[in-house]
Design a protein around this motif. Structure first.
Motif, short mmCIF file in Angstrom:
data_model
loop_
_atom_site.label_atom_id
_atom_site.label_comp_id
_atom_site.label_asym_id
_atom_site.label_seq_id
_atom_site.Cartn_x
_atom_site.Cartn_y
_atom_site.Cartn_z
N ILE A 189 73.28 81.46 49.32
CA ILE A 189 72.75 81.77 50.65
C ILE A 189 71.60 82.78 50.54
O ILE A 189 70.54 82.63 51.18
CB ILE A 189 73.86 82.31 51.56
N ALA A 190 71.82 83.82 49.72
CA ALA A 190 70.78 84.84 49.57
C ALA A 190 69.50 84.22 49.02
O ALA A 190 68.39 84.49 49.51
CB ALA A 190 71.27 85.95 48.64
N CYS A 214 67.73 82.15 51.79
CA CYS A 214 67.05 83.00 52.78
C CYS A 214 65.81 83.64 52.17
O CYS A 214 64.77 83.75 52.82
CB CYS A 214 67.99 84.08 53.29
N ALA A 261 62.00 83.16 53.54
CA ALA A 261 61.21 84.31 53.97
C ALA A 261 59.90 84.37 53.20
O ALA A 261 58.82 84.54 53.77
CB ALA A 261 62.00 85.59 53.76
N ASP A 282 60.14 80.51 58.05
CA ASP A 282 60.90 80.92 59.22
C ASP A 282 59.92 81.23 60.33
O ASP A 282 59.35 82.31 60.38
CB ASP A 282 61.75 82.15 58.87
N LEU A 287 60.25 84.51 62.55
CA LEU A 287 59.88 85.77 61.92
C LEU A 287 58.38 85.97 62.01
O LEU A 287 57.87 87.02 62.38
CB LEU A 287 60.32 85.72 60.45
N LYS A 334 73.33 84.27 57.16
CA LYS A 334 71.89 84.05 57.22
C LYS A 334 71.24 84.97 58.25
O LYS A 334 70.13 85.46 58.04
CB LYS A 334 71.61 82.58 57.58
N CYS A 340 70.78 88.28 56.74
CA CYS A 340 69.61 88.26 55.85
C CYS A 340 68.32 88.41 56.65
O CYS A 340 67.45 89.21 56.31
CB CYS A 340 69.55 86.95 55.07
N ARG A 341 68.19 87.60 57.73
CA ARG A 341 66.94 87.61 58.50
C ARG A 341 66.70 88.99 59.08
O ARG A 341 65.56 89.48 59.09
CB ARG A 341 67.01 86.59 59.62
N ILE A 362 65.50 91.25 56.35
CA ILE A 362 64.14 90.92 55.95
C ILE A 362 63.13 91.41 56.99
O ILE A 362 62.06 91.92 56.66
CB ILE A 362 63.99 89.40 55.75
N LEU A 368 69.39 91.00 48.97
CA LEU A 368 70.13 90.20 49.95
C LEU A 368 71.58 90.04 49.53
O LEU A 368 72.49 90.09 50.36
CB LEU A 368 69.46 88.83 50.12
#
Lengths: 178, 111
Positions: A31-32, A35, A39, A44, A47, B58, B61-62, B65, B78
């Motif tokens: 998962i890390a 993501c 990013a 995304d 963001l 998730k 994480c966002r 970030i 993360l």
């Protein structure tokens, strides 16, 4: 290896927990990593959009707070928050409902002043037309009603020797005095 | 340069041969070779996605970030953000199911 199931601290339970933790760690790393990738690649959109908006709004705020902006010659074409510029005089053209002429929107108020009678010339024009109407009516009668009021019209006072309606003064200029 | 993943150093081949494999290692190998580890992994992934755990992670994480700026974040960061919260928030039913299956395997692969 037949450890009893009820014992929580049995090697069996410990082992199971260990492997469970192992599986969980692998999933967490997945998962890390996902993501992180999203990013870094800018995939995304949320963001990005928020960052962009934040940047633009701070820029706009700086520009608004900057005192040097208002004194510049090109302040007529200042950009507003939507990025639009407006000319200093509104330039849409339409027809005046009073006189029917084509007027520019930014010049409409001054035009209306002249057109509808607020201005000096218009007022005189209106006054003249109303006195003309009065004069037309007064020539028919001998003006006897007006004699005590010498100010109203000038037709009663004829001092030059032309045949006056009142007839009291002689054309020679000599007047008899007791 | 910052590495995005921290890896432990590869163990020396010579050192390895002197030690006897621990019970854990033996079972690990059995798990992998039988394919059970893969199946367990898929099962756990599925359960965690169903219950929304993955989305929670998730989101964490966002948020992290966004706070740090997307160019200042490593995978390691993360992982450290998610792990404590992640371990604590696995639903009990999911954990029980997985533990049960692992125990079954251990019993069936009784040494």
């Amino acid at each position: 290896m037949s450890a009893s199931r009820e014992d929580n601290t049995s090697p069996d339970a410990q082992l199971s927990s260990h492997f469970f933790g192992d599986l969980l760690d692998s999933i967490v790393v997945d998962i890390a990593s996902e993501c992180h990738r999203i990013a870094k690649l800018g995939l995304d959109r949320n963001l990005e959009d928020e960052e962009e908006e934040l940047r633009l709004s701070t820029q706009a705020r700086v520009r608004a707070a900057d005192p040097s902006n208002s004194g510049e010659t090109n302040s007529k074409y200042v950009v507003d928050i939507f990025g639009q510029t407006h000319p200093p005089v509104a330039n849409e053209i339409f027809d005046c409902m009073n006189c029917g002429r084509s007027i520019m929107a930014g010049r409409f108020a001054p035009h209306l002043e002249k057109c509808m009678g607020k201005g000096r010339k218009a007022r005189l024009k209106a006054a003249r037309s109303s006195t003309a109407a009065q004069n037309r009516y007064s020539r028919g009668s001998p003006a006897s009603t007006y004699s005590p009021y010498s100010n109203s019209t000038s037709t009663n006072r004829l001092s030059n020797g032309s045949t006056g309606v009142a007839g009291e003064e002689l054309s020679n200029g000599t007047s008899e005095e007791p | 340069m910052r590495h995005s993943v921290n890896r432990p150093p590869t163990p020396d081949a010579a050192e390895d041969q002197e030690k006897e494999p621990t019970l854990q290692e033996i079972i690990n190998i059995k798990l992998i070779e039988s394919g059970e580890k893969e199946r367990l992994m898929e099962l756990l992934r599925e359960r965690l996605t169903e219950c929304g755990w993955k989305d929670e992670m998730k989101a964490l994480c966002r948020a992290f970030i966004k706070k740090k700026g997307r160019n200042n974040v490593s995978v390691d960061d993360l992982v450290h953000v998610i792990t404590p919260k992640g371990r604590a928030s696995v639903p009990d039913s999911v954990k029980a199911e997985l533990l049960q299956r692992i125990r079954t395997f251990l019993n069936s692969a009784a040494l």
